[in-house]
Design a protein around this motif. Structure first.
Motif, PDB file in Angstrom:
ATOM      1  N   HIS A 102       0.841  -1.212   0.000  1.00 33.12           N
ATOM      2  CA  HIS A 102       0.000   0.000   0.000  1.00 33.12           C
ATOM      3  C   HIS A 102       0.870   1.254   0.000  1.00 33.12           C
ATOM      4  O   HIS A 102       0.622   2.211  -0.758  1.00 33.12           O
ATOM      5  N   VAL A 160      -5.022 -11.348  -5.242  1.00 35.20           N
ATOM      6  CA  VAL A 160      -6.114 -10.417  -4.921  1.00 35.20           C
ATOM      7  C   VAL A 160      -5.727  -9.511  -3.750  1.00 35.20           C
ATOM      8  O   VAL A 160      -6.026  -8.307  -3.746  1.00 35.20           O
ATOM      9  N   VAL A 161      -5.058 -10.069  -2.752  1.00 39.05           N
ATOM     10  CA  VAL A 161      -4.633  -9.266  -1.600  1.00 39.05           C
ATOM     11  C   VAL A 161      -3.637  -8.198  -2.034  1.00 39.05           C
ATOM     12  O   VAL A 161      -3.742  -7.012  -1.657  1.00 39.05           O
ATOM     13  N   GLY A 164      -5.416  -5.561  -4.219  1.00 40.23           N
ATOM     14  CA  GLY A 164      -6.285  -4.700  -3.415  1.00 40.23           C
ATOM     15  C   GLY A 164      -5.512  -3.685  -2.606  1.00 40.23           C
ATOM     16  O   GLY A 164      -5.907  -2.511  -2.513  1.00 40.23           O
ATOM     17  N   ALA A 165      -4.394  -4.100  -2.014  1.00 41.68           N
ATOM     18  CA  ALA A 165      -3.583  -3.158  -1.244  1.00 41.68           C
ATOM     19  C   ALA A 165      -2.983  -2.089  -2.141  1.00 41.68           C
ATOM     20  O   ALA A 165      -2.932  -0.906  -1.771  1.00 41.68           O
ATOM     21  N   ALA A 167      -4.235  -1.034  -5.049  1.00 45.92           N
ATOM     22  CA  ALA A 167      -5.332  -0.153  -5.480  1.00 45.92           C
ATOM     23  C   ALA A 167      -5.710   0.833  -4.378  1.00 45.92           C
ATOM     24  O   ALA A 167      -5.998   2.012  -4.652  1.00 45.92           O
ATOM     25  N   ALA A 168      -5.702   0.369  -3.130  1.00 40.23           N
ATOM     26  CA  ALA A 168      -5.986   1.289  -2.021  1.00 40.23           C
ATOM     27  C   ALA A 168      -4.917   2.364  -1.910  1.00 40.23           C
ATOM     28  O   ALA A 168      -5.218   3.532  -1.609  1.00 40.23           O
ATOM     29  N   TRP A 171      -5.549   4.886  -4.708  1.00 37.75           N
ATOM     30  CA  TRP A 171      -6.738   5.685  -4.376  1.00 37.75           C
ATOM     31  C   TRP A 171      -6.424   6.712  -3.292  1.00 37.75           C
ATOM     32  O   TRP A 171      -6.898   7.850  -3.338  1.00 37.75           O
TER      33      TRP A 171
END
Length: 563
Positions: A102, A160-161, A164-165, A167-168, A171
């Motif tokens: 992230h 996926v993990v 997702g991290a 993409a967060a 964002w």
């Protein structure tokens, strides 16, 4: 060279930025893998009698790092000789790689001095690509060792993990925008995201759902802590029996610490009702502990309740989901009916109920994801199921929070609005009593809001001695809403000579006539001056409002006798 070919320089800068993003992703993966490796090697070195080589310790470190991403491992060396799966993810250990990827994705979009920032899609793709490249190398390294990874689990949920991290992080670096949706999305979604109220309610749903999940986890952790204190002696005996030297006990303690969030999820599932499984033949719920548990010796598992039907203490665990539902209701009403907002700005009952229901759905989904990550297989046959069942736990969280949160939100909204109405009525009553007291001391009637007729041109053209309504009588005694004069103002001004008979005797005049000792009279309560014909001069009752004080100045008053 740079000045003669600016396009080539821009392309080189763009390529360098993308290469830097790829490197940041690889560095994030290397940091996570390195931290786990250092910890495992430190424990291996401190062990007085280790039966593995340095290569075995490195294989174990790489396997633990992949396990933290959700990958399922397989233990090759077991007592039965049959390879056994390991699918329980240490949630506290999983925080490290998620935070690293992230942060890498977020920092890539911060432009360096003299170098452009990459696009959001480019940063996401490069960071994820660099991270997965290191993950693929680690998965290839552990194959054939004591802990090997199952290839399907590398795609889901490990990839996926990571995605997702990342993409967060992208964002977050973009300012956490809500929309616009993709071009292929329906027009109704574009219109909904353009409305401020929709975005406000979507944010409320997100915050209320996150608060509900946090309360469930906190309540589950509290249940585990109370159970550990209650079963302190069995937990201590299990901790001592697992290892006899201090290095082994440190390893057991560290393993218990990284599994504390898993225990909190298990406690939340227990409070919700479905409980958790201790093997394929045993289930632990507040109502009963049934079956034949396949429970290995571990300090956290020593906090499991005793076998048999539940007691009142076991049933009291139901307070955890009730607290989560109340939290969702509170976070919903904070935006539905804020304390400082007017009644017209509050949400309607249907909107409040819908937001609370959607927050309950989000709480159930989040709880189901955590339950799926906190449990998993620990072996074959009896240990194939270990931990909470994710879909039962998520459904129970949805039902509990919806049944408590939706009615609770409606009741809190009605209570806030009713209290606000009561405060407003009390304030209006106090203002009315104060106005009546002042008016009674002056001997006039309490002010009332009445319509004041506009003066005609004939009345306005009359002089000071005429009976027409003058401009100061129409402008005085204005109420709070900005209306015109009132009956009290007309009555206080008195009749114009020649239009009405002499005024009534005021309370002050009556007391003087009765022989009462006159006290100090405020300036506004002095008896009015008498005119030549015994009437009351209207100019002795000029209003004292700020508007009149501003307009009676000579330069602003206008010509005498005009309306």
């Amino acid at each position: 060279m740079t000045e003669s070919s600016p396009s080539l320089s821009a392309e080189q800068d763009r390529s360098a930025v993308l290469a830097l993003a790829l490197l940041r992703g690889a560095v994030a993966a290397g940091l996570g893998l390195g931290s786990v490796t250092v910890l495992v090697l430190a424990l291996w070195i401190s062990a007085p009698a280790s039966d593995s080589s340095p290569g075995g310790a490195l294989h174990a470190a790489a396997g633990l790092w992949l396990l933290a991403h959700g990958a399922e491992l397989t233990r090759a060396h077991t007592l039965s000789g049959i390879p056994a799966p390991v699918g329980i993810v240490p949630l506290l250990l999983a925080v490290v790689p998620v935070w690293l990827v992230h942060r890498a994705a977020r920092d890539v979009l911060v432009p360096d001095e003299g170098r452009p920032a990459p696009s959001a899609r480019g940063a996401f793709g490069m960071v994820v690509g660099g991270y997965l490249l290191v993950g693929a190398v680690a998965a290839y390294y552990v194959r054939g060792g004591s802990l090997s990874v199952q290839l399907p689990s590398l795609l889901f949920p490990s990839v996926v993990v990571v995605a997702g991290a990342a993409a967060a992080g992208v964002w977050t670096a973009s300012g956490r925008p809500i929309g616009p949706p993709p071009s292929w999305a329906p027009v109704s979604l574009h219109e909904a995201l353009a409305r401020r109220r929709f975005r406000e309610r979507a944010g409320t749903v997100w915050r209320a759902a996150a608060a509900g999940v946090a309360v469930l986890l906190g309540g589950g952790a509290l249940l585990v802590a109370v159970a550990l204190v209650w079963h302190a002696h069995p937990a201590q005996r299990s901790f001592v029996q697992l290892s006899g030297d201090w290095s082994g006990r440190v390893a057991v303690l560290l393993l218990a610490l990284v599994l504390v969030p898993n225990a909190a999820v298990w406690g939340a599932a227990y409070g919700l009702g479905p409980g958790f499984a201790l093997g394929t033949a045993s289930t632990v719920t507040p109502l009963a502990f049934s079956g034949h548990p396949a429970m290995p010796g571990f300090p956290l598992l020593a906090a499991v309740p005793a076998e048999g039907p539940g007691t009142v203490l076991n049933w009291s665990a139901g307070a955890v989901p009730v607290a989560a539902g109340v939290t969702i209701a509170w976070f919903t009403v904070r935006r539905a009916a804020p304390p400082d907002a007017a009644r017209g700005d509050a949400w309607g009952p249907w909107g409040t109920a819908l937001v609370a229901a959607l927050a309950a759905v989000g709480c159930g989904a989040g709880t189901a994801v955590l339950a799926a990550a906190a449990g998993g297989p620990l072996g074959t046959r009896a240990l194939a199921e270990f931990g909470p069942v994710w879909w039962l736990t998520g459904a129970a969280a949805l039902v509990w929070t919806a049944l408590v949160g939706v009615p609770g939100a409606l009741l809190l909204r009605a209570w806030r609005l009713r209290r606000r109405d009561g405060e407003g009525e009390g304030r209006r009553t106090a203002e009315g009593e104060e106005a009546a007291y002042v008016a009674g001391g002056l001997g006039v009637a309490a002010p009332r809001k009445t319509a004041v007729p506009e003066p005609s041109s004939e009345d306005a053209s009359r002089g000071p001695g005429g009976g027409g309504r003058r401009w100061w009588r129409r402008s005085g005694n204005r109420d709070e809403d900005g209306d015109g004069g009132t009956d009290a103002g007309d009555e206080a001004a008195g009749p114009v000579p020649g239009d009405e008979p002499a005024p009534r005797r005021t309370a002050a005049a009556a007391s003087l006539a009765a022989g009462a000792a006159p006290g100090p009279v405020p300036p506004a309560a002095h008896p009015p001056a008498q005119g030549e014909d015994g009437g009351v001069a209207p100019y002795d009752f000029l209003p004292t409002s700020p508007w009149h004080e501003r307009t009676v100045r000579p330069e602003e008053a206008g010509p005498s006798g005009s309306a």
